[in-house]
Design an enzyme around this catalytic site. Structure first.
Site, PDB file in Angstrom:
ATOM      1  N   GLU A  33      -0.587   8.644 -61.225  1.00  0.00           N
ATOM      2  CA  GLU A  33       0.856   8.528 -61.021  1.00  0.00           C
ATOM      3  C   GLU A  33       1.516   9.839 -61.419  1.00  0.00           C
ATOM      4  N   GLY A  39       5.213   2.014 -62.315  1.00  0.00           N
ATOM      5  CA  GLY A  39       6.138   1.064 -61.669  1.00  0.00           C
ATOM      6  C   GLY A  39       6.749   1.570 -60.373  1.00  0.00           C
ATOM      7  N   THR A 140       1.339   5.665 -52.072  1.00  0.00           N
ATOM      8  CA  THR A 140       2.293   6.692 -52.512  1.00  0.00           C
ATOM      9  C   THR A 140       3.743   6.366 -52.169  1.00  0.00           C
ATOM     10  N   GLU A 186      24.025  -3.477 -51.027  1.00  0.00           N
ATOM     11  CA  GLU A 186      23.801  -3.852 -52.437  1.00  0.00           C
ATOM     12  C   GLU A 186      24.544  -2.888 -53.364  1.00  0.00           C
ATOM     13  N   ASP A 312       4.661   0.942 -48.793  1.00  0.00           N
ATOM     14  CA  ASP A 312       5.663   1.645 -47.972  1.00  0.00           C
ATOM     15  C   ASP A 312       5.084   2.780 -47.138  1.00  0.00           C
ATOM     16  N   MET A 318       9.505  -2.213 -45.713  1.00  0.00           N
ATOM     17  CA  MET A 318       9.352  -1.492 -46.987  1.00  0.00           C
ATOM     18  C   MET A 318       9.866  -2.400 -48.099  1.00  0.00           C
ATOM     19  N   ALA A 320       8.829  -4.582 -51.876  1.00  0.00           N
ATOM     20  CA  ALA A 320       7.931  -4.600 -53.033  1.00  0.00           C
ATOM     21  C   ALA A 320       6.903  -5.728 -52.938  1.00  0.00           C
ATOM     22  N   HIS A 444      19.137 -34.007 -55.534  1.00  0.00           N
ATOM     23  CA  HIS A 444      20.592 -34.014 -55.341  1.00  0.00           C
ATOM     24  C   HIS A 444      21.280 -33.878 -56.697  1.00  0.00           C
TER      25      HIS A 444
HETATM   26  P1  FAD Z   1       6.515   3.087 -54.556  1.00  0.00           P
HETATM   27  O1  FAD Z   1       7.140   2.023 -55.371  1.00  0.00           O
HETATM   28  O2  FAD Z   1       7.407   4.056 -53.879  1.00  0.00           O
HETATM   29  O3  FAD Z   1       5.513   3.859 -55.525  1.00  0.00           O
HETATM   30  C1  FAD Z   1       4.795   4.970 -55.129  1.00  0.00           C
HETATM   31  C2  FAD Z   1       4.414   5.752 -56.366  1.00  0.00           C
HETATM   32  O4  FAD Z   1       3.504   6.767 -55.982  1.00  0.00           O
HETATM   33  C3  FAD Z   1       5.579   6.489 -57.020  1.00  0.00           C
HETATM   34  O5  FAD Z   1       5.626   6.132 -58.379  1.00  0.00           O
HETATM   35  C4  FAD Z   1       5.283   7.964 -56.830  1.00  0.00           C
HETATM   36  O6  FAD Z   1       5.673   8.749 -57.958  1.00  0.00           O
HETATM   37  C5  FAD Z   1       3.766   7.939 -56.719  1.00  0.00           C
HETATM   38  N1  FAD Z   1       3.213   9.057 -55.945  1.00  0.00           N
HETATM   39  C6  FAD Z   1       3.571   9.474 -54.702  1.00  0.00           C
HETATM   40  N2  FAD Z   1       2.767  10.480 -54.290  1.00  0.00           N
HETATM   41  C7  FAD Z   1       1.884  10.702 -55.297  1.00  0.00           C
HETATM   42  C8  FAD Z   1       0.798  11.595 -55.463  1.00  0.00           C
HETATM   43  N3  FAD Z   1       0.426  12.440 -54.500  1.00  0.00           N
HETATM   44  N4  FAD Z   1       0.116  11.570 -56.644  1.00  0.00           N
HETATM   45  C9  FAD Z   1       0.460  10.703 -57.628  1.00  0.00           C
HETATM   46  N5  FAD Z   1       1.470   9.819 -57.505  1.00  0.00           N
HETATM   47  C10 FAD Z   1       2.164   9.820 -56.365  1.00  0.00           C
HETATM   48  N6  FAD Z   1      12.141  -4.034 -52.378  1.00  0.00           N
HETATM   49  C11 FAD Z   1      12.159  -5.364 -52.600  1.00  0.00           C
HETATM   50  O7  FAD Z   1      11.228  -6.067 -52.192  1.00  0.00           O
HETATM   51  N7  FAD Z   1      13.190  -5.951 -53.285  1.00  0.00           N
HETATM   52  C12 FAD Z   1      14.243  -5.260 -53.738  1.00  0.00           C
HETATM   53  O8  FAD Z   1      15.157  -5.808 -54.351  1.00  0.00           O
HETATM   54  C13 FAD Z   1      14.265  -3.848 -53.500  1.00  0.00           C
HETATM   55  N8  FAD Z   1      15.289  -3.102 -53.945  1.00  0.00           N
HETATM   56  C14 FAD Z   1      15.276  -1.747 -53.723  1.00  0.00           C
HETATM   57  C15 FAD Z   1      16.364  -1.002 -54.161  1.00  0.00           C
HETATM   58  C16 FAD Z   1      16.398   0.360 -53.946  1.00  0.00           C
HETATM   59  C17 FAD Z   1      17.569   1.163 -54.437  1.00  0.00           C
HETATM   60  C18 FAD Z   1      15.288   1.000 -53.320  1.00  0.00           C
HETATM   61  C19 FAD Z   1      15.293   2.485 -53.122  1.00  0.00           C
HETATM   62  C20 FAD Z   1      14.203   0.262 -52.869  1.00  0.00           C
HETATM   63  C21 FAD Z   1      14.194  -1.121 -53.066  1.00  0.00           C
HETATM   64  N9  FAD Z   1      13.146  -1.920 -52.615  1.00  0.00           N
HETATM   65  C22 FAD Z   1      13.172  -3.264 -52.820  1.00  0.00           C
HETATM   66  C23 FAD Z   1      11.990  -1.338 -51.917  1.00  0.00           C
HETATM   67  C24 FAD Z   1      10.809  -1.201 -52.904  1.00  0.00           C
HETATM   68  O9  FAD Z   1      11.205  -0.399 -53.994  1.00  0.00           O
HETATM   69  C25 FAD Z   1       9.616  -0.583 -52.198  1.00  0.00           C
HETATM   70  O10 FAD Z   1       9.291  -1.331 -51.043  1.00  0.00           O
HETATM   71  C26 FAD Z   1       8.399  -0.576 -53.119  1.00  0.00           C
HETATM   72  O11 FAD Z   1       8.657   0.141 -54.301  1.00  0.00           O
HETATM   73  C27 FAD Z   1       7.188   0.031 -52.403  1.00  0.00           C
HETATM   74  O12 FAD Z   1       6.096   0.036 -53.261  1.00  0.00           O
HETATM   75  P2  FAD Z   1       4.911   1.091 -53.115  1.00  0.00           P
HETATM   76  O13 FAD Z   1       3.934   0.735 -54.178  1.00  0.00           O
HETATM   77  O14 FAD Z   1       4.465   1.156 -51.710  1.00  0.00           O
HETATM   78  O15 FAD Z   1       5.567   2.508 -53.411  1.00  0.00           O
HETATM   79  P1  NAI Z   2      17.978   0.271 -43.928  1.00  0.00           P
HETATM   80  O1  NAI Z   2      17.018   0.560 -42.863  1.00  0.00           O
HETATM   81  O2  NAI Z   2      18.069  -1.096 -44.500  1.00  0.00           O
HETATM   82  O3  NAI Z   2      19.465   0.611 -43.430  1.00  0.00           O
HETATM   83  C1  NAI Z   2      19.833   1.877 -42.986  1.00  0.00           C
HETATM   84  C2  NAI Z   2      21.068   1.722 -42.113  1.00  0.00           C
HETATM   85  O4  NAI Z   2      21.569   3.001 -41.830  1.00  0.00           O
HETATM   86  C3  NAI Z   2      20.785   1.042 -40.789  1.00  0.00           C
HETATM   87  O5  NAI Z   2      21.738   0.022 -40.582  1.00  0.00           O
HETATM   88  C4  NAI Z   2      20.909   2.164 -39.774  1.00  0.00           C
HETATM   89  O6  NAI Z   2      21.363   1.725 -38.513  1.00  0.00           O
HETATM   90  C5  NAI Z   2      21.933   3.038 -40.460  1.00  0.00           C
HETATM   91  N1  NAI Z   2      21.919   4.446 -40.050  1.00  0.00           N
HETATM   92  C6  NAI Z   2      20.841   5.224 -39.772  1.00  0.00           C
HETATM   93  N2  NAI Z   2      21.241   6.471 -39.492  1.00  0.00           N
HETATM   94  C7  NAI Z   2      22.591   6.489 -39.622  1.00  0.00           C
HETATM   95  C8  NAI Z   2      23.584   7.494 -39.500  1.00  0.00           C
HETATM   96  N3  NAI Z   2      23.257   8.757 -39.190  1.00  0.00           N
HETATM   97  N4  NAI Z   2      24.869   7.166 -39.690  1.00  0.00           N
HETATM   98  C9  NAI Z   2      25.208   5.878 -40.014  1.00  0.00           C
HETATM   99  N5  NAI Z   2      24.313   4.885 -40.155  1.00  0.00           N
HETATM  100  C10 NAI Z   2      23.022   5.194 -39.975  1.00  0.00           C
HETATM  101  O7  NAI Z   2      17.705   1.373 -45.053  1.00  0.00           O
HETATM  102  P2  NAI Z   2      18.208   1.495 -46.544  1.00  0.00           P
HETATM  103  O8  NAI Z   2      19.389   0.637 -46.787  1.00  0.00           O
HETATM  104  O9  NAI Z   2      18.297   2.948 -46.802  1.00  0.00           O
HETATM  105  O10 NAI Z   2      16.989   0.899 -47.350  1.00  0.00           O
HETATM  106  C11 NAI Z   2      15.688   1.511 -47.247  1.00  0.00           C
HETATM  107  C12 NAI Z   2      14.596   0.513 -47.453  1.00  0.00           C
HETATM  108  O11 NAI Z   2      14.582   0.037 -48.785  1.00  0.00           O
HETATM  109  C13 NAI Z   2      14.737  -0.668 -46.535  1.00  0.00           C
HETATM  110  O12 NAI Z   2      13.655  -0.636 -45.635  1.00  0.00           O
HETATM  111  C14 NAI Z   2      14.650  -1.873 -47.395  1.00  0.00           C
HETATM  112  O13 NAI Z   2      13.637  -2.720 -46.958  1.00  0.00           O
HETATM  113  C15 NAI Z   2      14.314  -1.352 -48.790  1.00  0.00           C
HETATM  114  N6  NAI Z   2      15.224  -2.029 -49.718  1.00  0.00           N
HETATM  115  C16 NAI Z   2      15.074  -3.375 -49.906  1.00  0.00           C
HETATM  116  C17 NAI Z   2      15.940  -4.065 -50.700  1.00  0.00           C
HETATM  117  C18 NAI Z   2      15.773  -5.538 -50.827  1.00  0.00           C
HETATM  118  O14 NAI Z   2      14.716  -6.046 -50.470  1.00  0.00           O
HETATM  119  N7  NAI Z   2      16.753  -6.263 -51.355  1.00  0.00           N
HETATM  120  C19 NAI Z   2      17.036  -3.411 -51.405  1.00  0.00           C
HETATM  121  C20 NAI Z   2      17.127  -2.007 -51.104  1.00  0.00           C
HETATM  122  C21 NAI Z   2      16.234  -1.360 -50.308  1.00  0.00           C
END
Ligand code: FAD
Ligand code: NAI
Length: 465
Positions: A33, A39, A140, A186, A312, A318, A320, A444
């Site tokens: 990592e 995480g 990653t 959000e 991802d 994408m 978790a 209920h």
């Molecule tokens: P990541 O969590 O991105 O982890 C990848 C890890 O790899 C990182 O720690 C990075 O540092 C490490 N890494 C990368 N390259 C290298 C390398 N070459 N060597 C060593 N380490 C490396 N998803 C949900 O399901 N529910 C939610 O509520 C939700 N909320 C979100 C809110 C926000 C603001 C964001 C940005 C995302 C949210 N997501 C949510 C999406 C979720 O965070 C991702 O889908 C999830 O973290 C993907 O898991 P992952 O293990 O594929 O990658």
């Molecule tokens: P997203 O794909 O959900 O939304 C991006 C939005 O931006 C789309 O509606 C798209 O049409 C719009 N867009 C793209 N280019 C644009 C432009 N140039 N001008 C205006 N609008 C434009 O992506 P977001 O919100 O960035 O989230 C990224 C990922 O993180 C998502 O794939 C999501 O699955 C994950 N995530 C999941 C959460 C959850 O499960 N609750 C919470 C937050 C993120």
């Protein structure tokens, strides 16, 4: 002899789960990592800190807006202490990332600190040291998609991405969110509740792409009622910052007259892209597809034997929980077992108020496939618990096959949608029909009764409507 049976690259929800499961299956496992804590995105700058702020900001809005007065609860003098709110979020994140470190120790997963790059298909280098393994799992993750011409600077706190929007030092007067997707809604909700005017600029004609069309339309109506200014079919063509003020130039997506919007914070949330930079995939004989993702087979193996990829960085939503389930399954495959992830049934939840949750097919998916289907809907305004709680926004929509009655999709807008959807996921995993939902006893008074009634509505016979 290889140093490890398995080396996992990345300790997000995909990677850390894969590492723990592989170790539990008796494989000698390490996880590399690059970040300072385990995480990944989810625990450090994604799911967890965003949900901590969504919860805290919801409590603040309830206490501050006078919404509790109708329940006979009169509060005065409520004040926002943003520093304390942020500190509580940081504490939750620290407890959870520390928890993963504890689980690594407990399961004897070695944490290799640093950035991994392939040297060949059987070894990587981290901080100048080589490590070999029989199997590699690339987990990653992803990072923010940049918007050309818009420079994100989280430290300045004016034009930020989701990471910057989780730690703004003060509540902006006017926040413009570029992108009406999950992050925009959000984190836009967090700052709106804390006092900002929030404008969402969305390129498409509806917010929340990928969700069911009714849900997209009706959730936009609810968000507008809450005070969001949502500009759909609109594109940002320029962003200029002078001092603390930023001026955005926007135009109709189809072309037309430009107009200006002033903001003191801009959140860029237009999607995320897979992380493969610096991995030296070519040295392992790997390449990405045209979307930058690593393609895998049903066993999560890439085109190179012994190298797997999950989460991802691979195609699919994408999320978790998708990454976590793939983490368990890939470890099982490597250990000689059969891992199972049903990619047709990955739930999606947007943690706004009300929440929005979805599983399976949308009406548009089914129309495109030329399928025959029936729809049943039930509003929370007719659900006794929602009515008692004065919490009636939203509905349940169930889509079932017209002939077999098998449920194909469930879509919910409700304060409890994220919790309610679990029932639908389990039932659909077992191939339930709408009749199965309708004839299953639901306690209920609960919001879950709306699922039963929506299932009854598929047959045209709900009781309470
Ligand atoms: P990541 O969590 O991105 O982890 C990848 C890890 O790899 C990182 O720690 C990075 O540092 C490490 N890494 C990368 N390259 C290298 C390398 N070459 N060597 C060593 N380490 C490396 N998803 C949900 O399901 N529910 C939610 O509520 C939700 N909320 C979100 C809110 C926000 C603001 C964001 C940005 C995302 C949210 N997501 C949510 C999406 C979720 O965070 C991702 O889908 C999830 O973290 C993907 O898991 P992952 O293990 O594929 O990658
Ligand atoms: P997203 O794909 O959900 O939304 C991006 C939005 O931006 C789309 O509606 C798209 O049409 C719009 N867009 C793209 N280019 C644009 C432009 N140039 N001008 C205006 N609008 C434009 O992506 P977001 O919100 O960035 O989230 C990224 C990922 O993180 C998502 O794939 C999501 O699955 C994950 N995530 C999941 C959460 C959850 O499960 N609750 C919470 C937050 C993120």
């Amino acid at each position: 002899m290889a140093d490890f049976d398995v080396i996992v690259i990345g300790a997000g929800p995909g990677g850390y789960v894969a590492a723990i499961k592989a170790a539990q299956l008796g494989l000698k496992t390490a996880c590399v990592e690059a970040g300072e804590t385990l995480g990944g995105t989810c625990l450090n700058v994604g799911c967890i800190p965003s949900k901590a702020l969504l919860h805290a900001s919801e409590l603040y809005e309830e206490a501050h807006s006078g919404a509790l007065e109708k329940f006979g609860i009169k509060l005065s003098g409520t004040k926002l202490d943003l520093k304390a709110m942020m500190a509580e979020k940081t504490k939750a994140v620290g407890e959870l990332t520390g928890g993963i470190e504890f689980l690594f120790k407990k399961n004897k997963v070695e944490w290799i600190k640093g950035h991994a790059a392939f040297e060949s298909a059987s070894s990587i280098s981290v901080e100048g040291k080589s490590y070999s393994a029989k199997n590699f799992i690339i987990a990653t993750g992803s990072s923010v998609t940049p918007l050309p011409g818009v420079e994100i600077d989280n430290a300045k706190g004016v034009i930020v991405d989701s990471t910057g929007a989780l730690e703004l030092p003060k509540v902006p007067k006017h926040m413009v969110v570029i992108g009406g997707g999950v992050i925009g809604l959000e984190l836009g909700s967090v700052w709106r509740r804390l006092g900002a005017d929030v404008t969402v600029v969305e390129f498409l004609d509806q917010i929340l792409p990928g969700m069911d069309k009714d849900i997209r339309k009706d959730s936009a109506r609810i968000f507008k009622k809450q005070g969001f200014d949502i500009k759909t079919s609109t594109k940002v063509t320029g962003v200029e910052t002078k001092g603390k003020k930023t001026t955005l130039t926007v135009e109709p997506a189809a072309g037309g007259d430009a107009s200006k919007i002033e903001a003191d914070a801009v959140l860029v949330a237009i999607g995320r892209k897979p992380n493969t930079d610096g991995l030296a995939l070519d040295k392992a004989g790997l390449a990405t597809n045209d979307r930058g993702q690593i393609e895998v087979g049903r066993d999560f193996q890439t085109s190179v034997s012994g190298i797997y990829a999950i989460g991802d960085v691979t195609p699919g939503p994408m999320l978790a929980h998708k990454a976590e389930d793939e983490g368990v399954a890939v470890a099982e495959f490597i250990a000689g077992q059969t891992g199972i992830v049903n990619h047709d049934l990955i739930p999606g939840v947007v943690y706004t108020h009300p929440e929005i949750a979805s599983i399976g097919k949308t009406e548009d998916d089914l129309k495109e496939a030329g399928a025959d289907y029936k729809v049943g809907k039930f509003p929370f305004s007719a659900n006794s618990r929602a009515k008692a709680n004065r919490d009636t926004d939203g509905y349940v929509k169930i889509i079932a096959d017209a002939e077999s009655d098998k449920v194909l999709g469930v879509h919910v807008i409700s304060s409890l949608a994220g919790t309610l959807i679990a029932e639908a996921v389990i039932a659909m995993e077992f191939g339930a029909t709408s009749e199965d939902f309708a004839y299953t006893c639901h306690a209920h008074p609960t919001h879950a009764e709306a699922i039963k009634e929506a299932a009854m509505a598929v047959q045209g016979k709900p009781i309470h409507m």
